[in-house]
Scaffold this active site. Structure first.
Site, PDB file in Angstrom:
ATOM      1  N   ASP A  68       0.861  -1.186   0.000  1.00  0.00           N
ATOM      2  CA  ASP A  68       0.000   0.000   0.000  1.00  0.00           C
ATOM      3  C   ASP A  68       0.899   1.239   0.000  1.00  0.00           C
ATOM      4  OD1 ASP A  68      -3.054   0.760   1.707  1.00  0.00           O
ATOM      5  OD2 ASP A  68      -1.638   2.179   0.854  1.00  0.00           O
TER       6      ASP A  68
ATOM      7  N   ASP B   7      -3.467   2.241  -5.545  1.00  0.00           N
ATOM      8  CA  ASP B   7      -2.207   2.227  -4.786  1.00  0.00           C
ATOM      9  C   ASP B   7      -2.026   0.982  -3.922  1.00  0.00           C
ATOM     10  OD1 ASP B   7      -3.849   2.703  -2.490  1.00  0.00           O
ATOM     11  OD2 ASP B   7      -2.218   3.849  -1.573  1.00  0.00           O
ATOM     12  N   GLU B   8      -2.851  -0.022  -4.149  1.00  0.00           N
ATOM     13  CA  GLU B   8      -2.864  -1.131  -3.199  1.00  0.00           C
ATOM     14  C   GLU B   8      -3.104  -2.456  -3.915  1.00  0.00           C
ATOM     15  OE1 GLU B   8      -5.952  -0.372  -0.343  1.00  0.00           O
ATOM     16  OE2 GLU B   8      -5.824  -2.391   0.474  1.00  0.00           O
TER      17      GLU B   8
HETATM   18  P1  TTP Z   1      -5.274   4.913   0.991  1.00  0.00           P
HETATM   19  O1  TTP Z   1      -4.229   3.891   0.701  1.00  0.00           O
HETATM   20  O2  TTP Z   1      -6.420   4.550   1.860  1.00  0.00           O
HETATM   21  O3  TTP Z   1      -4.598   6.181   1.671  1.00  0.00           O
HETATM   22  P2  TTP Z   1      -3.232   6.875   1.360  1.00  0.00           P
HETATM   23  O4  TTP Z   1      -2.396   6.111   0.398  1.00  0.00           O
HETATM   24  O5  TTP Z   1      -3.497   8.298   0.931  1.00  0.00           O
HETATM   25  O6  TTP Z   1      -2.544   6.935   2.777  1.00  0.00           O
HETATM   26  P3  TTP Z   1      -1.890   5.737   3.627  1.00  0.00           P
HETATM   27  O7  TTP Z   1      -0.454   6.148   3.808  1.00  0.00           O
HETATM   28  O8  TTP Z   1      -2.641   5.725   4.908  1.00  0.00           O
HETATM   29  O9  TTP Z   1      -2.053   4.486   2.822  1.00  0.00           O
HETATM   30  O10 TTP Z   1      -5.862   5.455  -0.365  1.00  0.00           O
HETATM   31  C1  TTP Z   1      -5.087   5.574  -1.543  1.00  0.00           C
HETATM   32  C2  TTP Z   1      -5.523   6.770  -2.377  1.00  0.00           C
HETATM   33  O11 TTP Z   1      -6.903   6.649  -2.727  1.00  0.00           O
HETATM   34  C3  TTP Z   1      -5.408   8.079  -1.623  1.00  0.00           C
HETATM   35  O12 TTP Z   1      -4.112   8.651  -1.722  1.00  0.00           O
HETATM   36  C4  TTP Z   1      -6.478   8.905  -2.272  1.00  0.00           C
HETATM   37  C5  TTP Z   1      -7.541   7.916  -2.707  1.00  0.00           C
HETATM   38  N1  TTP Z   1      -8.679   7.958  -1.752  1.00  0.00           N
HETATM   39  C6  TTP Z   1      -9.773   8.781  -2.052  1.00  0.00           C
HETATM   40  O13 TTP Z   1      -9.819   9.407  -3.105  1.00  0.00           O
HETATM   41  N2  TTP Z   1     -10.796   8.861  -1.118  1.00  0.00           N
HETATM   42  C7  TTP Z   1     -10.782   8.169   0.067  1.00  0.00           C
HETATM   43  O14 TTP Z   1     -11.727   8.257   0.878  1.00  0.00           O
HETATM   44  C8  TTP Z   1      -9.641   7.317   0.364  1.00  0.00           C
HETATM   45  C9  TTP Z   1      -9.584   6.541   1.657  1.00  0.00           C
HETATM   46  C10 TTP Z   1      -8.620   7.255  -0.577  1.00  0.00           C
HETATM   47 MG    MG Z   2      -2.154   4.006   0.615  1.00  0.00          MG
END
Ligand code: TTP
Ligand code: MG
Length: 349
Positions: A8, A103-104
């Protein structure tokens, strides 16, 4: 024992923006819609998270928590490009990749032999390669299944790795709050709270039949999840195009009624299993027959998902060649999907 890696990216959209505009690195910033158009945030950098700012929060409210917050409009195309780069890197390590969002992903590296077959070394190499090629950091979890790998990738986030070996699963799970389990949202969490269940150790006290009586199929999953048991496969897009089940019988079936009973039971099991795919639409259903001489035939048709319809297909085909059978299969094909996007993107305004 399977080896699953969950990767992630850290603060993904925000990290791309900070990479491209380095002055954003040291200040609280977020990516999202504008506060005066009732916009919401996609994500925030870790600097902004210190103020309580987070994904899905109204931009206007985020500015109340952190008045100096800089909000950048999302550039989805750019994020999708970076996403392609990281998925390309994943594919150098295994073919079994399940994308969860841009991203995951889950990677099944059980059969990968490089890096001495070590999941930890592979995850390290993946993260290093991501950094080298994109300038961005990721976090990784390495564990025997998807549930645990996802939990593990959070342990040392951001820019960290955590390996959960099988002998540490029991102690890791005990103190874990139930709302961290896959599928336990606010409503389920509340229901469990009412029963006095806060963490997995509390949940372990309930038997399989108690949990399934209270919460149905999901209750059964909870029984296994709270013990760190998760049989879900890493599902590549290819595998998700169909779902089916088949059985070879210990003794060939020669009486129609026996075939019928088995077929109806298998169809019901399949229909039950399909409840785990609520966002899929079914293109057609099929029945597979293998005769005692191994000759095999499949019949498929666009019919509503009902046990009687599987039986209809079966009876029609078997009547043409009514001989003993050694195997029966039932299945469905799914409609093609649009390219997979993270559901969250709908939050963009
Ligand atoms: P996430 O992996 O949930 O969050 P993140 O990568 O920003 O942070 P973390 O370090 O905690 O992993 O989500 C990945 C991307 O998806 C995030 O950068 C933006 C998008 N996203 C949205 O557009 N809306 C949302 O509610 C969430 C949770 C994520
Ligand atoms: Mg993330």
């Amino acid at each position: 024992m399977r080896k699953i890696i969950h990767i992630d990216m850290d603060a993904f959209f925000a990290a791309v923006e900070m990479r491209d505009q380095p002055h954003l690195k040291t200040i609280p910033m977020a990516v999202g819609g504008s506060p005066d158009k009732r916009g919401v945030l996609c994500t925030a950098n870790y600097e902004a998270r210190k103020f309580g700012v987070k994904a899905a929060m109204a931009s206007a409210y985020a500015l109340k928590l952190c008045p100096q917050l800089v909000i950048i409009r999302p550039r989805i195309r750019k994020y999708a490009e970076v996403s392609e780069q990281i998925f390309q890197i994943f594919s150098e390590f295994t073919d079994l990749i399940e994308p969860v969002s841009l991203d995951e992903a889950y990677l099944d590296v059980s059969s990968s032999t490089n890096y001495h077959g070590s999941g930890t070394l592979m995850a390290q190499a993946i993260c290093q390669k991501i950094f080298k090629e994109t300038g961005l950091t990721a976090s990784a979890g390495i564990a025997p299944n998807k549930l645990l790998a996802k939990l593990a990738s959070d342990v040392n986030k951001p820019n960290g790795l955590f390996t959960l070996p099988p002998h540490q699963v029991e102690s890791f799970m005990k103190t874990l709050p139930v709302n961290r389990l896959w599928g336990v949202g606010k409503v389920m969490s509340q229901k469990l709270q009412e029963l006095g269940i806060k963490n997995c150790e509390d949940l372990e006290k309930y038997s399989l039949s108690e949990l399934s009586h209270r919460f149905g199929k999901f209750g059964e999953m909870l029984f296994y999840f709270c013990r760190g048991i998760d049989e879900r496969e890493v599902e590549t897009d290819y595998e998700r195009k169909s779902l089916g089940t088949e059985e070879t019988f210990a003794q060939d079936l020669s009486i129609f009624d026996e075939m019928k009973v088995n077929l109806i039971r298998m169809s019901e099991e399949l229909i039950d299993e399909l409840k785990n795919y609520p966002d899929k639409s079914i293109k057609n259903i099929h029945v597979k027959i293998k005769y005692s001489d191994f000759k095999q035939t499949t019949i498929e048709r666009q019919l509503v998902l009902k046990p009687e319809h599987f039986l209809e297909l079966f009876s029609e085909r078997w009547a043409q060649d009514p001989r003993p059978i050694r195997l029966l299969g039932v299945g469905v094909k799914f409609e093609d999907e649009l390219p997979k996007n993270p559901g969250q993107l709908s939050l963009l305004t």
